[in-house]
Enzyme design. Sequence first.
Site, PDB file in Angstrom:
ATOM      1  N   HIS A 133       0.839  -1.208   0.000  1.00 46.01           N
ATOM      2  CA  HIS A 133       0.000   0.000   0.000  1.00 46.01           C
ATOM      3  C   HIS A 133       0.877   1.263   0.000  1.00 46.01           C
ATOM      4  O   HIS A 133       0.725   2.150  -0.841  1.00 46.01           O
ATOM      5  CB  HIS A 133      -0.919  -0.021   1.230  1.00 46.01           C
ATOM      6  CG  HIS A 133      -1.859   1.137   1.316  1.00 46.01           C
ATOM      7  ND1 HIS A 133      -3.140   1.092   0.810  1.00 46.01           N
ATOM      8  CD2 HIS A 133      -1.707   2.379   1.825  1.00 46.01           C
ATOM      9  CE1 HIS A 133      -3.733   2.247   1.007  1.00 46.01           C
ATOM     10  NE2 HIS A 133      -2.883   3.061   1.635  1.00 46.01           N
ATOM     11  N   GLU A 134       1.812   1.312   0.944  1.00 48.53           N
ATOM     12  CA  GLU A 134       2.681   2.498   1.028  1.00 48.53           C
ATOM     13  C   GLU A 134       3.577   2.595  -0.200  1.00 48.53           C
ATOM     14  O   GLU A 134       3.886   3.698  -0.660  1.00 48.53           O
ATOM     15  CB  GLU A 134       3.505   2.482   2.313  1.00 48.53           C
ATOM     16  CG  GLU A 134       2.700   2.453   3.616  1.00 48.53           C
ATOM     17  CD  GLU A 134       1.647   3.560   3.746  1.00 48.53           C
ATOM     18  OE1 GLU A 134       1.858   4.647   3.180  1.00 48.53           O
ATOM     19  OE2 GLU A 134       0.599   3.319   4.392  1.00 48.53           O
ATOM     20  N   HIS A 170       1.785   4.554  -2.787  1.00 50.56           N
ATOM     21  CA  HIS A 170       1.925   6.000  -2.562  1.00 50.56           C
ATOM     22  C   HIS A 170       3.323   6.475  -2.964  1.00 50.56           C
ATOM     23  O   HIS A 170       3.494   7.522  -3.583  1.00 50.56           O
ATOM     24  CB  HIS A 170       1.705   6.323  -1.079  1.00 50.56           C
ATOM     25  CG  HIS A 170       0.268   6.296  -0.629  1.00 50.56           C
ATOM     26  ND1 HIS A 170      -0.706   7.063  -1.222  1.00 50.56           N
ATOM     27  CD2 HIS A 170      -0.342   5.613   0.375  1.00 50.56           C
ATOM     28  CE1 HIS A 170      -1.876   6.850  -0.599  1.00 50.56           C
ATOM     29  NE2 HIS A 170      -1.680   5.969   0.367  1.00 50.56           N
TER      30      HIS A 170
END
Lengths: 500, 500
Positions: A261-262, A265
């Site tokens: 997920h990170e 980003h």
Amino acid sequence: MSDFERFKELQKQMKAYQLALSVASWDSNTEAPKASFPYRSEMLGLISGEHFSLQTSEEYRRIVDELDRNPDELNDIQKKEIKEAKKNLDKIVKIPKKDYIEFTQLVNLSQKEWETAKEKSDFSIFQPYLKKIIEMRKRMLGYRAPDTHPYDVLLDDFEEGMDREQYDAFFQTVKDELVPFTKKVLKRREDPPAFMNARYDRDEQKAFVEYLMGVFGFDFDKGLLKESVHPFTWGTHSKDVRFTVRYLEDYLFSSIFAAIHELGHALYEQQIDEMFDMTNLNGGASKGIHESQSRFYENMIGRSRAFWEAHLPALKQRFGKQLKDVDVETFYRAVNHVDESFIRVEADELTYPLHILLRYEIERDIFEDRVSVDELPDLWNRKMKEYLNIDVERDSDGILQDVHWSTGMFGYFPTYALGSAYAAQIYYTIRKEIDFDRLIREDNLQEINDWLREKIHCFGSSIGPGEILERVTGESFNPSYYVRYLKEKYGELFLGGESE
Amino acid sequence: MSDFERFKELQKQMKAYQLALSVASWDSNTEAPKASFPYRSEMLGLISGEHFSLQTSEEYRRIVDELDRNPDELNDIQKKEIKEAKKNLDKIVKIPKKDYIEFTQLVNLSQKEWETAKEKSDFSIFQPYLKKIIEMRKRMLGYRAPDTHPYDVLLDDFEEGMDREQYDAFFQTVKDELVPFTKKVLKRREDPPAFMNARYDRDEQKAFVEYLMGVFGFDFDKGLLKESVHPFTWGTHSKDVRFTVRYLEDYLFSSIFAAIHELGHALYEQQIDEMFDMTNLNGGASKGIHESQSRFYENMIGRSRAFWEAHLPALKQRFGKQLKDVDVETFYRAVNHVDESFIRVEADELTYPLHILLRYEIERDIFEDRVSVDELPDLWNRKMKEYLNIDVERDSDGILQDVHWSTGMFGYFPTYALGSAYAAQIYYTIRKEIDFDRLIREDNLQEINDWLREKIHCFGSSIGPGEILERVTGESFNPSYYVRYLKEKYGELFLGGESE
């Protein structure tokens, strides 16, 4: 010196303050010693003050207004820089400094009270602060935009172009389609397999996350990975993008999917064209588009069958004992395990939007003056029962779980669900244009990164979310892709292929 | 607002800039990604510029001058704050801004050129930059103090109260006493025992360093340990003091003694009275006093027999295999192993001052115009032959080894030897007042920390080095203690007790 040159000079000075504050905040969130906080808060408060003074200085305001009125000599990017600056200025200049300071102090205090309230699971501790925050928020929005509904202003702040009308339509779809579908899936849910909660060595988890950084093409010269209690991504410009994870020895999936997920980003930030580094157009297009990228990497890639066909062997190399008899199909089902839960941040892909639906409806009620602060815990718990069929027994598992409201952030939550929905819309487009599953299966994510860079990432925030979506998918935001994606995936997984 | 109140306000603003720059520098030195440096240099340059502008602003200068002339209404600490501010101002305000900027750019460039020169071991690359740095340094010192010899100004900058006369006397003693004594010891030196260069696991070394932090009473709420290529200590105020080490698997002593050395610096900073946190009197009394504390912890405690009587068992627990047959006496001799070496930072306690003697003499010659930059490598090599009886074959092992001159720092080196000499003078005092060896042997360093806190640390830089020494030891700086200490210790160790 032309007005624009002077504008750039002042912008650079502000970016210097922002860099200083960002680096200090990274330090605070990852390693600064406990006793250092009082001193550093006071000092960093002074730097913030300098930043604020510069941003609201007469000279800066005059130049921005001037260039906004007479943009003829500016090129397209420069025009956008001025537009962005003007937008940010409008958010602050109409608010009396007295209110601004009072609000800052209030939310600083409120966060501490919220923490205590959460620890003791006692909403009444936080209640008076929340009430005050809501009152002040409304008052300040009145100064800024007296003719627009306050919640519409907030929704637009976090996602340009969005308002209640559009979110109402989106969440009505979620409610009509996904609430009943999710209930059907939950009825057929299986017990989680034992290996999901086996013990996984911390250092080996870390090594696997580093392996994933290679798989996803994270540029180690332009960023780094560290640990913190809550995973987050941090960036100051395209050449310094960092993220954190946390390793739980009894919950391997937590670090793997938080990392992916990170990484989503972070890849976005690393792929922004460096021409935006020195402008106010760095960073992603919007909260929703940013979240769409993290969700895309996490769910559409990281929780796909193809991904684990490629990478389960590498995971088994590290955890041969725990994963001995686990085949790809079993593992794929496990990483997509669905279960009702009280806590948003622990929710799976399918139940997640229902957590957001609930928050959106409550926030809307708050700003439409249809609910008092006292009634909020009850309202929360009734909605949890309605959408997820579970009984909240402690406020810490209910209304007190999220930090957002204690910091004054209303209108942010909806972007989380919106991001997932954007991701689904992008998903159906990318599959038409490149051989998505095969690339993942062959451990060749570069082509996917390139596609996302060219279509989305490289523009930074020089293009708004609506325009990005139009350009990439050929149509405006359409929540039906999201419903279709979830029904196809989870219907196939748990309802024997039936998607209705 | 009184002048002093306004002074404090401006000071606080400057400290805010300093904190921002310090945190960024910590980040740069420990983890910032490679590609982030150009952007961050530019941004931090702007913050430095703000700091400089504030410090040289008319208002600040006027207030400091005013309070310096009329200090009657100030208390003692406030008077010292003003004196310190005035001293710092005098160092800058007389230098034309043009020269200041030129010099800053020159040393930035020179450091890169020095790195290249060192890598290629080619002095001629660095030579023109060094020449220019020396010229500019002399010119700038001429603006500041036209009537004082430039090297005296520099010596006083780094160690208040010191000049050539005093250092000449000190280094003459080193030359007369320690050069021949060291040669005698070197003649009888033994081969290093095999366990010194065995392989020691990195993680186990780290765990032992953490154990040492407990032994020495490092306050983990007020600081932390991290890794970096060159060990250093970093602090912004008494509640945030950090240090780094590096772990070499084939050289255990490197991490142990670097850690204890940095712990000495760190304990000093942690033990400064918090009343100085918000003043310009935080930090240690002087470079020399600071170094005296790191050397005291490293050598007088860390390399003592008593220390390893207490802690060799703990080390053996981690490295049972490598240290199986090693007893305390053998280990004590090993940690005090003496050998000639080219490199200052790798030198042992006994040969270390000879490395500094050489640098002091060369710097003095430079500023007395008795040597040209071209002749420096030869001069260096001749002195190495004379003092340590070794032949330098590569400039990278000789004149190019230290970064200091490339940054414009002349007059700094002497404080390293001075610190060791201060430490010896303090050593003979503390032994008279508390049961030093027993406390170490009984793993009770708290009483030693307390003694140093009360006598030295707590004052920050509110008392100068000369006064500290007088107060603590009852006499002014006296290099004979240093000679006595080294002769007693190394005579007993390697010359069968004979100290002459």
